[in-house]
Design a protein around this motif. Structure first.
Motif, short mmCIF file in Angstrom:
data_model
loop_
_atom_site.label_atom_id
_atom_site.label_comp_id
_atom_site.label_asym_id
_atom_site.label_seq_id
_atom_site.Cartn_x
_atom_site.Cartn_y
_atom_site.Cartn_z
N ARG A 176 -12.93 -6.25 -0.53
CA ARG A 176 -13.46 -4.91 -0.27
C ARG A 176 -14.98 -4.86 -0.17
O ARG A 176 -15.58 -3.79 -0.25
N SER B 199 -13.65 9.79 -5.07
CA SER B 199 -12.53 9.46 -5.95
C SER B 199 -12.49 10.40 -7.14
O SER B 199 -13.45 11.09 -7.44
N ASP C 283 -17.24 5.79 -5.81
CA ASP C 283 -17.89 6.71 -4.88
C ASP C 283 -17.61 8.14 -5.30
O ASP C 283 -16.91 8.38 -6.27
N ASP D 68 -18.49 -4.62 1.42
CA ASP D 68 -18.95 -3.96 2.65
C ASP D 68 -19.48 -4.97 3.67
O ASP D 68 -20.06 -5.96 3.31
N TRP E 2 -9.25 -9.09 -5.03
CA TRP E 2 -9.12 -7.70 -4.53
C TRP E 2 -10.51 -7.11 -4.27
O TRP E 2 -10.75 -6.49 -3.23
N HIS F 289 0.80 -1.22 0.00
CA HIS F 289 0.00 0.00 0.00
C HIS F 289 0.83 1.27 0.00
O HIS F 289 0.44 2.28 -0.55
N ALA G 89 -9.37 7.55 -3.93
CA ALA G 89 -8.25 7.21 -4.81
C ALA G 89 -8.23 8.16 -6.00
O ALA G 89 -9.27 8.67 -6.42
N ARG H 6 -11.76 4.05 -5.58
CA ARG H 6 -12.73 4.20 -4.49
C ARG H 6 -12.07 4.82 -3.25
O ARG H 6 -10.84 4.84 -3.14
N ASN H 7 -12.88 5.33 -2.39
CA ASN H 7 -12.41 5.94 -1.13
C ASN H 7 -11.34 7.01 -1.32
O ASN H 7 -10.33 7.02 -0.61
N ASN I 287 -3.20 -1.21 -5.63
CA ASN I 287 -2.70 -0.47 -4.47
C ASN I 287 -1.46 0.36 -4.84
O ASN I 287 -1.19 0.60 -6.00
N ASP J 133 -7.77 1.96 -3.73
CA ASP J 133 -8.72 2.13 -2.64
C ASP J 133 -8.07 3.04 -1.60
O ASP J 133 -7.09 2.65 -0.97
N GLY J 134 -8.56 4.24 -1.45
CA GLY J 134 -8.02 5.13 -0.42
C GLY J 134 -6.76 5.84 -0.87
O GLY J 134 -6.75 6.49 -1.90
#
Lengths: 428, 251
Positions: free
Chosen positions: A426, A346, A343, A428, A422, A228, A314, A311-312, A254, A282-283
């Protein structure tokens, strides 16, 4: 256009402090030449147009930010009996972990060993495509690589190589900084599959210079690990002779920061280049694909397919250019860059460019950014596919067009399985 | 089997009432047809029953064998035996038709606690069903509905129905965009599925389709309600006199 620009004094000071690797025979001269070029170009800065969407600070800093080692807990990619493996740990070749680097149709030597021979084909390639690729846009991190690379391999492909050759990048130290420089020369009519896999270091800078002669074929598939926090900047410079084929695909999963630059020049007629990538983040994830394709020959086909799932918060970046020089008639250029935003947090930043000086060409580009298609989702669910499965199915469907660019079906299936995993992690 | 009582539905986004008290019962083994002019609420009824977003049920109920389907997610409704043949089947690039159908079938079976169908058995099943609908192997390999003609899309809907074997089938204007031959093929597919345990709700503008799928009961829908119910001959009356006559007669 390459313009003389004011080089940041701090960068110059940093250049003064650079210590070139020991020894190296002719490599020494190539490194010194790169340092001289760096003095003119300086290092990338945030205010550079080419770095508008990606902050280069952590890539140019003297020390890399440390990055926690990541235990993937899965079978490594390109393992097993198939590929011939050359293993690098934190950017250092590890003979014990590597296979015996001999195979029919290819000569493989470490860069250092190539540098010991006064007369060696690698001498005419090292830093050459990199230097040529500095125009019209400077790529100082590649020049930095030519100056400082401590390891790498030189591959000369003379026939059809049955086994893929895999460059495997492992990590051992949380703070390692690694610079690798590889050379590939595909002789007339020869063919090879080159694989790269792994994060390589806390910060990894790689350059791959690939010279593909007439009728040669180079298949390149790369994955960049799952760590990450790692940072990576890569350059692939490819020069393509007549009727040659170059296909490259990168899977990025990642990674705190990734900048993959691909620079392709068609020098012979009727050649084909397919450049593709799938990135999922992600993130804390910033992924930049920067591509520059120059058509300077007749009837060549270039195709770019880059897809990102974010997502999140990114961030995905695409800068892609097709330059068709005067006289490069019958060019067929295609460029597609798309992101799927899972989402509202991003972000996808795209800069597609076409610059055409020939009048008989077909070039197109498309760039889109969107969410999962509600209608398709409902259709799948109405047939009984649960919501989470349906979403994963649609994400994979989105990436399918990029994956389809991978020549080897087994590799493609393996990468899809990892993407599925992957996504599953993720839910939920 | 399917029991709809006093169903009131409005659009979520705007304050517009679409269904204003629909009462309808479809018995197992029967084919009910709903006809009605544009904007009468026919398609809304099909969407609400299959669980599409964007609609709000303000009053009334819909049950399948006594279970409240309006409380279920779309996939739960599918597993319970509901199936909607879409008026506009959706194209899904990147998802192969076979993969899609096998995923759907096994997801439903799993939800019902039944064992999954093996790849080999599925292949056998789908080949057999596809042959009956004159769907060639090439079409099965292509992404879902991508590049399919209007007729191919509708045949693909019926293929899904044949493979999934739902108990309650809703066909939303399955005849739209079909030429006579394609309509015959689709109707044959539907007729092959008619049996004592299965109910059908066939929504259509025109009587044509009902020549091939002969209904047991015909309802006329207007302004969000069922205004008239009769036998197969009611469809012929619509064909002959149009809706206007019928509706004024009701008013």
């Amino acid at each position: 256009m390459a313009v003389a620009r004011k080089v940041d004094p701090a960068a110059l000071a940093r250049l003064d402090e650079l210590t070139l690797p020991e020894g190296g025979g002719w490599l020494r001269a190539a490194r010194e030449d790169a340092v001289q070029r760096l003095r003119v170009s300086g290092l990338p800065q945030r205010r550079d147009e080419y770095w508008k969407y990606t902050d280069p600070t952590s890539l140019t800093a003297a020390e890399p930010p440390s990055a926690a080692l990541f235990e993937a807990g899965e079978v490594p990619l390109f393992a097993g009996e198939g590929p011939l493996r050359a293993v690098f740990v934190d950017g250092r070749f590890d003979a014990d972990r590597s296979d015996d680097l001999t195979a029919e149709g290819v000569e493989i030597v470490r860069l250092d060993d190539a540098a010991q021979a006064d007369i060696h084909w690698a001498r005419d390639l090292y830093g050459r495509l990199e230097a040529a690729g500095q125009v019209p846009v400077p790529r100082p991190l590649a020049t930095l690589n030519s100056a400082l690379a401590t390891d790498g391999v030189a591959l000369r492909v003379t026939g059809r190589v049955a086994r893929p050759i895999a460059l495997v990048y492992l990590r051992a130290d949380e703070g390692a900084d690694a610079i690798l420089h590889h050379l590939v020369k595909v002789e007339e009519g020869a063919e090879v599959t080159l694989l790269e896999t792994g994060p390589g270091a806390a910060r990894l800078n790689t350059v791959l210079e690939a010279d593909v002669a007439a009728g040669g074929k180079l298949h390149h598939v790369r994955t960049q690990g799952r760590d990450h926090q790692r940072r990576m900047n890569t350059h692939v410079f490819a020069r393509l002779g007549a009727e040659s084929v170059f296909k490259t695909f990168t899977l990025s999963v990642n990674g705190r920061l990734t900048r993959n630059e691909t620079v392709v020049e068609f020098t012979g007629d009727d050649a084909v280049a397919h450049l593709a990538g799938a990135a999922v983040g992600d993130g804390e994830f910033h992924h930049d694909d920067t591509v520059f394709v120059t058509h300077d020959a007749l009837n060549c086909e270039s195709r770019q397919v880059f897809k990102k799932v974010l997502r999140n918060g990114a961030v995905g970046v695409f800068q892609g250019k097709i330059l068709v020089r005067q006289g490069a008639q019958k060019t067929d250029g295609y460029q597609l860059s798309q992101s799927l935003l899972l989402d509202d947090d991003s972000q996808f930043l795209a800069k597609p460019e076409l610059e055409i000086y020939a009048d008989d060409v077909a070039c197109s580009h498309g760039s889109t950014s969107g969410a999962i298609d509600d209608t398709a989702l409902f259709y799948l669910r109405s047939r009984g596919v649960p919501d989470a499965d349906a979403k994963d199915l649609l994400v994979l469907a989105f990436l399918a067009e990029a994956i389809a660019e991978i020549e080897d079906a087994d590799i493609a299936a393996d990468l899809v399985a990892r993407l599925e995993a992957w996504l599953r992690r993720r839910r939920d | 089997m399917l029991e709809i009582k006093n169903l009131h539905v409005k659009l979520e986004e705007e304050d517009k009432q679409i269904l204003k008290g629909v009462d309808l019962t479809v018995e197992a083994g029967k084919v009910h047809a709903i006809m009605g002019p544009n904007g009468s609420g026919k398609s809304t009824l099909s969407y609400v029953l299959s669980g599409r977003d964007g609609y709000e049920v303000t009053e009334g109920s819909a049950t399948l064998d006594g279970d409240d389907i309006l409380e279920m997610e779309p996939e739960e409704r599918a597993a319970a035996g509901m199936f909607l043949a879409f008026q506009y089947p959706v194209e899904i690039p990147g998802v192969g038709n076979m993969t899609f159908l096998r995923t759907a079938l096994n997801a439903q079976r799993k939800a019902r606690g039944e064992p999954e169908v093996s790849a080999a058995d599925f292949l056998k099943l789908i080949r057999e069903k596809a042959k009956e609908l004159k769907i060639d192997a090439e079409m099965l390999k292509r992404p879902v509905n991508v590049g399919f003609s209007g007729g191919e899309k509708k045949r693909n809907e019926i293929l899904q129905m044949a493979v999934l074997e739902p108990r309650m089938c809703i066909l939303d204007e399955t005849d739209s965009g079909l030429d006579v031959d394609a309509m015959k093929l689709v109707a044959d597919g539907v007729n092959a599925l008619r049996d004592s345990g299965r109910g059908f709700l066939v929504i259509t503008h025109y009587q044509r389709l009902l020549d091939h799928i002969v209904p047991d009961v015909v309802h006329i829908m207007a302004n969000g309600r069922i205004v008239k119910t009769g036998g197969a001959d009611l469809a012929l009356e619509v064909e002959k006199n149009g809706y206007a006559d019928l509706l004024s007669e009701e008013a």
